[in-house]
Each structure stands twice: as structure tokens, then as C-alpha cells.
Scaffold this active site. Sequence first.
Site, PDB file in Angstrom:
ATOM      1  N   CYS A  64      78.109 103.175  47.406  1.00  0.00           N
ATOM      2  CA  CYS A  64      78.126 103.989  46.178  1.00  0.00           C
ATOM      3  C   CYS A  64      77.282 105.252  46.302  1.00  0.00           C
ATOM      4  O   CYS A  64      77.279 106.087  45.397  1.00  0.00           O
ATOM      5  CB  CYS A  64      77.657 103.154  44.995  1.00  0.00           C
ATOM      6  SG  CYS A  64      78.883 101.911  44.505  1.00  0.00           S
ATOM      7  N   ASP A  96      82.163 104.648  30.667  1.00  0.00           N
ATOM      8  CA  ASP A  96      82.113 103.190  30.761  1.00  0.00           C
ATOM      9  C   ASP A  96      82.663 102.722  32.102  1.00  0.00           C
ATOM     10  O   ASP A  96      83.146 103.515  32.915  1.00  0.00           O
ATOM     11  CB  ASP A  96      82.879 102.547  29.599  1.00  0.00           C
ATOM     12  CG  ASP A  96      82.164 101.315  29.068  1.00  0.00           C
ATOM     13  OD1 ASP A  96      81.601 100.564  29.875  1.00  0.00           O
ATOM     14  OD2 ASP A  96      82.169 101.114  27.844  1.00  0.00           O
ATOM     15  N   ASP A  97      82.607 101.406  32.340  1.00  0.00           N
ATOM     16  CA  ASP A  97      82.918 100.865  33.656  1.00  0.00           C
ATOM     17  C   ASP A  97      84.408 100.732  33.944  1.00  0.00           C
ATOM     18  O   ASP A  97      84.817 100.699  35.107  1.00  0.00           O
ATOM     19  CB  ASP A  97      82.254  99.488  33.823  1.00  0.00           C
ATOM     20  CG  ASP A  97      80.738  99.585  33.795  1.00  0.00           C
ATOM     21  OD1 ASP A  97      80.192 100.246  34.687  1.00  0.00           O
ATOM     22  OD2 ASP A  97      80.118  99.041  32.869  1.00  0.00           O
ATOM     23  N   ASP A 141      87.641 101.293  42.497  1.00  0.00           N
ATOM     24  CA  ASP A 141      86.391 101.643  43.168  1.00  0.00           C
ATOM     25  C   ASP A 141      86.571 101.521  44.677  1.00  0.00           C
ATOM     26  O   ASP A 141      87.098 100.513  45.160  1.00  0.00           O
ATOM     27  CB  ASP A 141      85.263 100.713  42.702  1.00  0.00           C
ATOM     28  CG  ASP A 141      83.928 101.436  42.631  1.00  0.00           C
ATOM     29  OD1 ASP A 141      83.609 102.154  43.599  1.00  0.00           O
ATOM     30  OD2 ASP A 141      83.207 101.285  41.628  1.00  0.00           O
ATOM     31  N   ASP A 197      83.048  96.031  37.976  1.00  0.00           N
ATOM     32  CA  ASP A 197      83.380  96.829  36.792  1.00  0.00           C
ATOM     33  C   ASP A 197      84.140  96.016  35.745  1.00  0.00           C
ATOM     34  O   ASP A 197      83.975  96.233  34.540  1.00  0.00           O
ATOM     35  CB  ASP A 197      84.231  98.042  37.192  1.00  0.00           C
ATOM     36  CG  ASP A 197      83.412  99.143  37.849  1.00  0.00           C
ATOM     37  OD1 ASP A 197      82.192  99.172  37.638  1.00  0.00           O
ATOM     38  OD2 ASP A 197      83.988  99.964  38.579  1.00  0.00           O
ATOM     39  N   GLY A 207      98.859  97.121  47.653  1.00  0.00           N
ATOM     40  CA  GLY A 207      97.905  98.200  47.855  1.00  0.00           C
ATOM     41  C   GLY A 207      98.562  99.433  48.429  1.00  0.00           C
ATOM     42  O   GLY A 207      99.790  99.578  48.408  1.00  0.00           O
ATOM     43  N   HIS A 208      97.738 100.317  48.959  1.00  0.00           N
ATOM     44  CA  HIS A 208      98.238 101.553  49.566  1.00  0.00           C
ATOM     45  C   HIS A 208      97.344 101.917  50.739  1.00  0.00           C
ATOM     46  O   HIS A 208      96.118 101.805  50.663  1.00  0.00           O
ATOM     47  CB  HIS A 208      98.245 102.683  48.527  1.00  0.00           C
ATOM     48  CG  HIS A 208      98.916 103.928  49.005  1.00  0.00           C
ATOM     49  ND1 HIS A 208     100.253 103.976  49.334  1.00  0.00           N
ATOM     50  CD2 HIS A 208      98.435 105.183  49.226  1.00  0.00           C
ATOM     51  CE1 HIS A 208     100.577 105.202  49.721  1.00  0.00           C
ATOM     52  NE2 HIS A 208      99.486 105.954  49.665  1.00  0.00           N
ATOM     53  N   ASP A 247      77.225  98.046  34.641  1.00  0.00           N
ATOM     54  CA  ASP A 247      76.675  97.686  35.955  1.00  0.00           C
ATOM     55  C   ASP A 247      76.015  98.911  36.582  1.00  0.00           C
ATOM     56  O   ASP A 247      76.367 100.051  36.316  1.00  0.00           O
ATOM     57  CB  ASP A 247      77.710  97.041  36.880  1.00  0.00           C
ATOM     58  CG  ASP A 247      78.809  97.974  37.330  1.00  0.00           C
ATOM     59  OD1 ASP A 247      79.046  98.992  36.663  1.00  0.00           O
ATOM     60  OD2 ASP A 247      79.458  97.667  38.347  1.00  0.00           O
TER      61      ASP A 247
END
Length: 346
Positions: free
Chosen positions: A16, A48-49, A66, A89, A137-138, A225
Amino acid sequence: MDRPIKLTKFSKGGGCGCKVPPNVLDDLLKDLPNKLSKKLLINNSKSDDAAVYKINKKKAIVATTDFFMPIVDDPFDFGAIAATNALSDIYAMGAKPLFALAIVAMPINKIEIKLIKKIIEGGQAICKKANVMVAGGHTIESSEPIYGLAVVGEVKIKNLKTNSNALGGEDIILTKPLGTGILSTALKRCKKNKILYKELIKNCTKLNDIGIILGKKKYISSITDVTGFGLLGHLKEVCKASNVSATIFIKNLPKLRGVRQLINNSVYTAASGKNWKSYKGFLKNNKELNKNDRILLTDPQTSGGLLISCKKNKSKEIIELLKKNEFFSAKIIGFFSNTPPSICLK
């Protein structure tokens, strides 16, 4: 390919810590429309998350995404940390994650396919532990390795927790110790230490699934978080969104093993300084804060703890619940007041 690949050598800022600085993010988002639909209960207006979309009178869908660059060199551990962080999140909203989509961007001409598979396996392992399906997914080719998840969850609207409902007079509880950015920086600088590495992995792969239980507690008014903007950055978001001020007792802050010594040896992230520049003006007494405490408070957390606003007469009960669920570092770190948004450090 004859030598072991150090994944972190591709990272400008691992975990992060590679987030866009808060002041830059504010500028990027300030002109985006907020009033999109009455069914959209939570959007980006209060930082917000996750986004929350009402599907009927009782339930809502919660969605987030994320992803980041490597925070550690071990591919499996990197994938596990990234997945834990993405799921957090959803938990921070008091919601239950249902399924995830993997986000994969890799320099396939520089990293062996078997290592990329290990990253994905690490993410899958955490999702399996959380009983979350990875439904697809990608994948793209990029110059830096990036992995993460888009996650969809559900919540009963009555159990929804946001960062905008903290109340004056409530205690502030932090569930995990601070210092993941500092520890990862130490490891990236080749300061090999098995104890510190084990500490980092244990902390960063600890699921915040306690958020589902906390969401059902009426005496908990707000949850968020703590991630890339550090404790002060995410606390600032709560204060602004809830229109309250916060007082934090520095001596009460939980810390990962070895963090204080590393700060004393000038081991910390560049993102810490960027964070400080973005919100030092929000602190009432920023000139009184010594450099070491400032670094700890602004250290970007990867898969950090939950920041909880709780009625004072229930704080002890929540701490006991957290420790029962192996959040052994959980502490009351301060309190909120009904005064204009700001943070005071003591």
C-alpha cells in the site's frame, strides 16, 4: 533466470506504500459526480472503504478493488498479502465477501511463469481460507508486477458500518500493530531477519474477518481499515466524514516487533513523508510531534488493522472479543469529541 528473482526490485513502492498521495488523490476525485443513484448508499464522496449498492430494503451489495506491487520477494507470500488486503475493505464495512476477480499485471519476459503462478496461488490460498471464490479475473503484461483482487460482498443494511458515523465521546480502537511499511523497507534493503519477516507475514495475512461480527454490534458506530495513508491519514478521513475530532495517545499505539529500533536507524518508507505533507495541517499540535512518532503515525500499512469507534462502556468487551479472535495487539488508542474535525496527539 539463473538467479532467484527479487520481486521487490520491480517496485517503486511496495504494498500500500505505492498508493497515490492523499492530496493528489483528492485533486483527482474532486470533480467526479457523487449523486449517481439513490440505490448507491456509499460512493467515493467520503473516502470510504467500498461502494455499497442497495438491492432491496434489507440487503446491499458491497464492492471494492485493491492491488499493488510486491511488498516481499516470496511470490506466494506476496499473493497472500495482496488478497488479504483486498478482502479487508469488505470486512471493514461489516460485510461478508462472496467472490473475487483476480487482477494480474506481470512483466512476463522478466519473471518466470512458475513464479507468477505462485503469486496467484498465494491469493487463492487466502481466498480459500476466507471461503471466497475466485471466479475469474483479468491479466495483462506490464513493466512491473501487480496483483490484487476486485471483491464483491453482501451486507444487511442494518449491519453496514461506514467511516462517517463516529460519535463524540466514543473510544477509538485499533486491532493490529503499526509498522508494516517500516518492516518491509528493512527487508527490501537486504536486512535479512527471519523473525521480522515472520512478524510481517503473520500480520499482513491475518484476515480482518472479525469485521463481520463487529458489524452486528449496535454500539460500534464506525469502522475503517488502516492502509496506505497510515493511521493519521485514515483517521483524518473518519474525522472529516463524521464531523468529529480525535485525540490519540501515542504511548498506546501498538507496534510490530523491531519497529522502534528500525526508525531509530533511519529505516522507513518514502511514502511516510508524502503522507505527512498531505495532512500535517490537520493536526492541532503537529510542531510538537517528534520525527520518530511522526514516521510511525504516517507509515503506510499494508493489510493493516481495523479502526473502530465504540461506546466507552463497551470498549473492554470489544477488546476481549478481538483478543479471543487472535488480535492480540488490539488497544484503545484514543477517543472522539464533538468538536470541529482535527487530530490532537498526546
